[in-house]
Design an enzyme around this catalytic site. Structure first.
Site, PDB file in Angstrom:
ATOM      1  N   ASP A 186       2.155   2.820   3.257  1.00 22.03           N
ATOM      2  CA  ASP A 186       1.323   3.995   3.016  1.00 22.03           C
ATOM      3  C   ASP A 186       1.334   4.962   4.199  1.00 22.03           C
ATOM      4  OD1 ASP A 186      -0.975   5.447   1.667  1.00 22.03           O
ATOM      5  OD2 ASP A 186      -2.004   4.752   3.466  1.00 22.03           O
ATOM      6  N   GLU A 193      -0.948  -7.992   2.272  1.00 22.53           N
ATOM      7  CA  GLU A 193      -0.728  -6.547   2.136  1.00 22.53           C
ATOM      8  C   GLU A 193       0.314  -6.012   3.116  1.00 22.53           C
ATOM      9  OE1 GLU A 193      -3.568  -3.802   3.699  1.00 22.53           O
ATOM     10  OE2 GLU A 193      -3.083  -2.241   2.248  1.00 22.53           O
ATOM     11  N   ASP A 239      -1.286  -0.070  -4.709  1.00 21.13           N
ATOM     12  CA  ASP A 239      -2.555   0.597  -5.047  1.00 21.13           C
ATOM     13  C   ASP A 239      -2.341   2.031  -5.526  1.00 21.13           C
ATOM     14  OD1 ASP A 239      -1.757   1.285  -2.488  1.00 21.13           O
ATOM     15  OD2 ASP A 239      -3.709   0.956  -1.561  1.00 21.13           O
ATOM     16  N   HIS A 240      -1.260   2.670  -5.028  1.00 18.63           N
ATOM     17  CA  HIS A 240      -0.928   4.052  -5.406  1.00 18.63           C
ATOM     18  C   HIS A 240       0.381   4.384  -4.718  1.00 18.63           C
ATOM     19  CE1 HIS A 240      -2.058   4.955  -1.330  1.00 18.63           C
ATOM     20  NE2 HIS A 240      -3.216   4.323  -1.541  1.00 18.63           N
ATOM     21  N   SER A 250      -7.185   4.024  -1.291  1.00 21.75           N
ATOM     22  CA  SER A 250      -6.983   2.572  -1.228  1.00 21.75           C
ATOM     23  C   SER A 250      -8.262   1.781  -1.419  1.00 21.75           C
ATOM     24  CB  SER A 250      -6.341   2.186   0.111  1.00 21.75           C
ATOM     25  OG  SER A 250      -5.039   2.712   0.173  1.00 21.75           O
ATOM     26  N   HIS A 257       2.403   8.897   4.377  1.00 19.46           N
ATOM     27  CA  HIS A 257       1.563   9.997   4.876  1.00 19.46           C
ATOM     28  C   HIS A 257       2.307  10.792   5.949  1.00 19.46           C
ATOM     29  CE1 HIS A 257      -2.234   9.289   2.835  1.00 19.46           C
ATOM     30  NE2 HIS A 257      -2.180   7.996   3.118  1.00 19.46           N
ATOM     31  N   ASP A 280       0.854  -1.199   0.000  1.00 19.99           N
ATOM     32  CA  ASP A 280       0.000   0.000   0.000  1.00 19.99           C
ATOM     33  C   ASP A 280       0.887   1.246   0.000  1.00 19.99           C
ATOM     34  OD1 ASP A 280      -1.838   2.112   0.645  1.00 19.99           O
ATOM     35  OD2 ASP A 280      -3.210   0.602   1.422  1.00 19.99           O
ATOM     36  N   THR A 320      -8.004  -1.904   2.094  1.00 21.97           N
ATOM     37  CA  THR A 320      -7.455  -2.884   1.143  1.00 21.97           C
ATOM     38  C   THR A 320      -8.008  -4.291   1.382  1.00 21.97           C
ATOM     39  OG1 THR A 320      -5.473  -1.515   1.105  1.00 21.97           O
ATOM     40  CG2 THR A 320      -5.331  -3.662   0.014  1.00 21.97           C
TER      41      THR A 320
HETATM   42 MG    MG Z   1      -4.202  -0.658   2.699  1.00 15.98          MG
HETATM   43 ZN    ZN Z   2      -3.029   6.307   2.195  1.00 11.50          ZN
END
Ligand code: MG
Ligand code: ZN
Length: 381
Positions: A264, A259, A306-307, A80, A268, A40, A133
């Site tokens: 992620d 995952e 996912d990004h 997500s 952030h 993620d 997710t």
């Molecule tokens: Mg996730």
């Molecule tokens: Zn995020």
């Protein structure tokens, strides 16, 4: 005449080489087991940073790689939930939505197709199991924030192995630690059919079983440096249980999603050290999947994201000293950059090149639904 014969012979030889190197039988067969790893928030810079610090990555052993566009139905930059839905169902939706179309139509997920087609299934994450997710693979709901409802759908699902955090969403409000606002006791429901564990010790003591739910934190598991059990050990145990389940119950292999959830969160927070620790933890888990695929040739392993999160950029460092001396984050949000995808094993060749993230869900679902057919298909329809 002699020359022509020579040329013809050379041409045939060249053709033969071309056919044998691209038409490898193993690459064209439908895999029995599929393991999908999702980092993620993992972009190319996140992978680059992990490689500098770790030295070499399991990711480097993949033979097929590509890139995915990841925009959602209603946003240039995905979240997500929408990206998870694209990966899990093959369809785009709006940000925040879990495996429903923007018009609320229900989308069947890889996990649901796998259960319907007699495969064992598992989900392993380093966040709450109700997070966007994992939720996208099991639940259907208009908002990723509705954790209590997602927990109910997870408790009612037939997924064989669930590892993550978030037991607070599964116990009634009067239990200390409960994150629910009602009296539903979802753990009681789960315990009717499956072994439930919540400590590392219980994990270590697990008997040979064919299904389990392990929720190791009341909400979010700790960071990789202190998180137990590690993602790699959870992945190893999940594979062991799923292959036993498949064998004991005469199933046709398994589907497992793993995952690395907190790559992620580190993005952030613009926290490079946290980011690299999560990346290394994720790559260790990928190594476990890859080893299984080497030993069990009917296994396809896919690694994607996912990004990208944080607009992370590396400006200076040392390959020799395994250090990064200058890096910046341009954002505390997700970015619109394409994300990488890697594939290994039977059926891997269809993941190369530039595709949309929906391509991943569509190909996996096609593999699950067309298990007996070994012909190619147009997965973009
Ligand atoms: Mg996730
Ligand atoms: Zn995020």
């Amino acid at each position: 005449m002699k020359l022509l014969f020579f040329i013809k012979k050379r041409l045939f030889f060249l053709l033969a080489i071309t056919v044998s190197s691209t038409g490898c039988a193993a690459e064209n067969t439908i895999p029995e087991n599929i393991i999908l790893f999702i980092g993620d928030g993992m972009g190319v810079s996140q992978i680059s940073a992990a490689k500098v610090v770790k030295g070499s990555l399991n990711l480097e052993q993949f033979k097929v790689s590509g890139l995915l566009t990841a925009y959602s139905s209603d946003s240039f930059v995905t979240d997500s939930a929408a990206a998870g839905t694209a990966l899990a169902t093959g369809y785009k939706t709006n940000n925040g939505v879990i495996s429903l179309l923007p018009d609320a139509a229900r989308l069947k997920t890889i996990v649901e197709y796998a259960i319907e087609n007699n495969k064992a299934t598992g989900i392993v994450v380093s966040s709450s199991i109700t997070h966007a997710t994992p939720a996208a693979f099991i639940a259907h709901i208009d908002s990723r924030e509705k954790h209590s409802n997602i927990a109910k759908q997870i408790a009612q699902s037939d997924v064989d192995v669930l590892f993550g955090g978030g037991w607070g969403y599964f116990v009634p409000q009067q239990i200390p630690g409960s994150l629910r606002t009602d009296d539903k006791d979802l753990l009681q429901e789960i315990k009717k059919h499956k072994t439930f564990i919540q400590t590392e010790q219980e994990f270590l003591n697990l008997a040979p079983i064919d299904s389990v739910v392990g929720l190791f934190a009341v909400e979010q598991p700790q960071q990789a440096t202190t998180r137990k059990p590690e993602l790699s050990r959870l992945t190893d145990k999940a594979i062991e249980i799923l292959s036993r389940n498949s064998e004991l119950n005469n199933k046709k292999g398994f589907f497992l999603m793993v995952e690395g959830s907190q790559i992620d969160w580190a993005g952030h927070q613009n926290d490079q050290e946290y980011l690299i620790n999560e990346m290394i933890d994720f790559d260790d888990a990928v190594g476990v999947g890859l080893k299984y695929a080497r030993d069990n040739q009917q296994t396809l392993v896919i690694v994607t994201s996912d990004h990208e999160t944080g607009g992370f950029a590396i400006h200076n460092g040392s390959v020799k000293n395994n250090t990064i001396s200058n890096s910046t984050f341009s954002s505390t949000e997700h970015t619109a950059a394409m994300v990488p995808v890697f594939a290994y094993g039977p059926g891997s060749s269809l993941f190369s090149g530039i595709n949309d993230n929906t391509h991943i869900g569509r190909i996996i679902i096609q593999y699950i639904r067309n298990a007996e057919k070994s012909t190619s298909f147009d997965a973009k329809n």
